[in-house]
Design a protein around this motif. Structure first.
Motif, PDB file in Angstrom:
ATOM      1  N   PRO A  57       0.822  -1.229   0.000  1.00  0.00           N
ATOM      2  CA  PRO A  57       0.000   0.000   0.000  1.00  0.00           C
ATOM      3  C   PRO A  57       0.849   1.270   0.000  1.00  0.00           C
ATOM      4  N   LEU A  58       0.321   2.290  -0.655  1.00  0.00           N
ATOM      5  CA  LEU A  58       0.950   3.609  -0.710  1.00  0.00           C
ATOM      6  C   LEU A  58       0.013   4.593  -0.014  1.00  0.00           C
ATOM      7  N   ILE A  59       0.534   5.257   1.034  1.00  0.00           N
ATOM      8  CA  ILE A  59      -0.267   6.195   1.817  1.00  0.00           C
ATOM      9  C   ILE A  59       0.308   7.599   1.645  1.00  0.00           C
ATOM     10  N   ASP A  60      -0.589   8.579   1.475  1.00  0.00           N
ATOM     11  CA  ASP A  60      -0.196   9.963   1.231  1.00  0.00           C
ATOM     12  C   ASP A  60      -0.494  10.799   2.483  1.00  0.00           C
ATOM     13  N   MET A  61       0.571  11.296   3.133  1.00  0.00           N
ATOM     14  CA  MET A  61       0.383  12.072   4.355  1.00  0.00           C
ATOM     15  C   MET A  61      -0.407  13.359   4.095  1.00  0.00           C
ATOM     16  N   ASN A  62      -0.210  13.962   2.926  1.00  0.00           N
ATOM     17  CA  ASN A  62      -0.978  15.163   2.599  1.00  0.00           C
ATOM     18  C   ASN A  62      -2.476  14.901   2.653  1.00  0.00           C
ATOM     19  N   LYS A  63      -2.889  13.749   2.153  1.00  0.00           N
ATOM     20  CA  LYS A  63      -4.307  13.406   2.154  1.00  0.00           C
ATOM     21  C   LYS A  63      -4.809  13.092   3.559  1.00  0.00           C
ATOM     22  N   LEU A  64      -3.893  12.626   4.431  1.00  0.00           N
ATOM     23  CA  LEU A  64      -4.296  12.323   5.804  1.00  0.00           C
ATOM     24  C   LEU A  64      -4.620  13.582   6.601  1.00  0.00           C
ATOM     25  N   VAL A  65      -4.041  14.712   6.195  1.00  0.00           N
ATOM     26  CA  VAL A  65      -4.257  15.950   6.957  1.00  0.00           C
ATOM     27  C   VAL A  65      -5.181  16.938   6.236  1.00  0.00           C
ATOM     28  N   ASP A  66      -5.546  16.639   4.998  1.00  0.00           N
ATOM     29  CA  ASP A  66      -6.447  17.494   4.230  1.00  0.00           C
ATOM     30  C   ASP A  66      -7.893  17.095   4.546  1.00  0.00           C
ATOM     31  N   PRO A  67      -8.700  18.009   5.090  1.00  0.00           N
ATOM     32  CA  PRO A  67     -10.080  17.659   5.450  1.00  0.00           C
ATOM     33  C   PRO A  67     -10.885  17.073   4.298  1.00  0.00           C
ATOM     34  N   ASP A  68     -10.584  17.474   3.071  1.00  0.00           N
ATOM     35  CA  ASP A  68     -11.359  16.996   1.927  1.00  0.00           C
ATOM     36  C   ASP A  68     -11.067  15.534   1.587  1.00  0.00           C
ATOM     37  N   GLU A  73      -8.533   8.593   3.092  1.00  0.00           N
ATOM     38  CA  GLU A  73      -7.145   8.158   3.287  1.00  0.00           C
ATOM     39  C   GLU A  73      -6.972   7.453   4.631  1.00  0.00           C
ATOM     40  N   LEU A  74      -7.748   7.876   5.639  1.00  0.00           N
ATOM     41  CA  LEU A  74      -7.714   7.164   6.924  1.00  0.00           C
ATOM     42  C   LEU A  74      -8.212   5.729   6.762  1.00  0.00           C
ATOM     43  N   LEU A  89       5.044   5.539   2.626  1.00  0.00           N
ATOM     44  CA  LEU A  89       4.470   6.838   2.959  1.00  0.00           C
ATOM     45  C   LEU A  89       5.096   7.916   2.086  1.00  0.00           C
ATOM     46  N   ILE A  90       4.265   8.622   1.336  1.00  0.00           N
ATOM     47  CA  ILE A  90       4.741   9.728   0.506  1.00  0.00           C
ATOM     48  C   ILE A  90       4.234  11.050   1.079  1.00  0.00           C
ATOM     49  N   ASN A  91       4.865  12.139   0.648  1.00  0.00           N
ATOM     50  CA  ASN A  91       4.523  13.474   1.169  1.00  0.00           C
ATOM     51  C   ASN A  91       4.523  13.483   2.694  1.00  0.00           C
ATOM     52  N   HIS A  92       5.549  12.844   3.263  1.00  0.00           N
ATOM     53  CA  HIS A  92       5.612  12.625   4.710  1.00  0.00           C
ATOM     54  C   HIS A  92       6.019  13.867   5.492  1.00  0.00           C
TER      55      HIS A  92
END
Length: 358
Positions: A57-68, A73-74, A89-92
């Motif tokens: 799996p590839l997880i994007d930290m930016n998406k984890l903190v973006d309300p939209d 992503e969670l 983890l990308i954009n970490h």
């Protein structure tokens, strides 16, 4: 029987001195010395080289903190932690300069003459410094690697006599890098807590005040890579572990559904995997995966691994949210000192996580 059990209980915080694999590889041997051969281990499972149907799996930290995008992503993070225990983890948020500098210092350290590296060698009764890990007998099979292992945070746990002064910028680079990894870890565990519907700030604070250890590992070229192990199969006893690849040479493998899946390096990504502490805290919802490292016939591989722990004041056990509705705890609750003592004083033929189960 009790005497036999006691004899099998080992102090794993000691390590016998071993030859430098890097120096052995420089000699370009045609065959691997017998003490490194692991034929029965290497061939124990089918090795799957990351097919599209079984991709890490590839997880994007930016998406984890973006309300939209956070909710979606969670859910992806929750699935990765539950079914894989490992993801990229990308954009970490870690500074590119810090990562580049740490990779450079790692290369420069291992490029030093052997005698210079040995100045930071492990001392009796400690795993810190230059050497290997968990070598407790002269008959034990050895992994195909050299490493330097240092405890970095909080500041008071540092043993600066083991921190290299050569290369000249190694110390300041490692200090900066450790702080960057702490930022990544606290942000990541906060998201994991949110995915588990736990008190996110409390868990994030525990890792902000936590303990951090950095292991820089060199896997030299090997004439018979199919017969050795870079690092033996294991699961981490940390909360989470963050791994930075120093190039694009694959080597890390994770055990998934009985198959070894090779983690193909992604430019700019950090590999994150669940440790036993997070598995325990989630009461088994998240899993600390078995993983290992393989080696290459022609090219060396380097990696920088940060083991992230919560504060030593935090008790290690299932979160109360998972047991208050009548669900039984699956694991014991221990102080950090008790947990650490059990890990480093145990029988090698018994799974550590199984020792903690009720």
């Amino acid at each position: 029987m009790e005497a036999e059990a006691a004899a099998a209980t080992l102090n794993l915080e000691c390590c016998l001195p071993v030859p430098s694999v890097q120096e052995l590889a420089i000699q370009q041997p045609e065959a691997v010395p017998p003490r490194y051969i692991r034929d029965h281990v290497v061939g124990d499972h089918v090795i799957t080289v990351n097919p599209s149907s079984n991709r890490v799996p590839l997880i994007d930290m930016n998406k984890l903190v973006d309300p939209d995008s956070q909710d979606a992503e969670l859910r992806r993070l929750h699935s990765a932690c539950k079914h894989w225990g490992l993801f990229q983890l990308i954009n970490h948020g870690a500074a590119d300069e810090s990562l580049r500098n740490m990779k450079k210092q790692a290369q420069e350290f291992f490029d030093l003459p052997l005698e210079e590296k040995k100045r930071r060698g492990q001392k009796p009764g400690s795993l810190e410094g230059y050497g290997q890990a968990f070598v407790i007998s002269e008959e034990q099979k050895l992994d195909w690697n050299d490493m330097i292992f240092l405890r970095t945070l909080p500041h008071e746990i540092r043993k600066l006599d083991l921190w290299p002064e050569n290369p000249p910028k190694f110390r300041e680079t490692l200090e900066t890098y450790s702080e960057e990894m702490r930022k990544v870890a606290t942000s990541l565990v906060r998201s994991m807590a949110m995915a588990l519907e736990l008190e996110a700030q409390e868990i994030s604070d525990a890792y902000q005040e936590g303990l951090y250890e950095v292991r820089t590992t060199l896997y030299p070229p090997c004439p018979e890579p199919e017969r050795v192990i870079g690092i033996t199969q294991h699961a981490d006893y940390s909360g989470i572990t963050l791994l930075l690849e120093c190039g694009n040479i694959p080597g890390l493998q994770v055990l998934k559904d009985g198959q070894w899946v090779t983690v193909i390096p992604v430019d700019g990504a950090i590999v994150a995997n669940i440790g036993h502490i997070m598995e325990i805290m989630s009461n088994g919802i998240y899993k600390a995966p078995d993983h290992r490292a393989m080696v290459n016939r022609f090219k060396e591989r380097r990696s920088i691994t940060t083991f992230c722990f919560p504060s030593s004041s935090v008790k290690i056990g299932p979160a109360k949210e998972f047991t208050k509705s009548g669900t039984p705890p699956l694991y014991r609750t221990l102080t950090y000192a008790e947990y650490r003592h059990m890990f480093y004083n145990r029988r090698l033929d018994v799974s550590f996580i199984d020792m903690l189960k009720l």
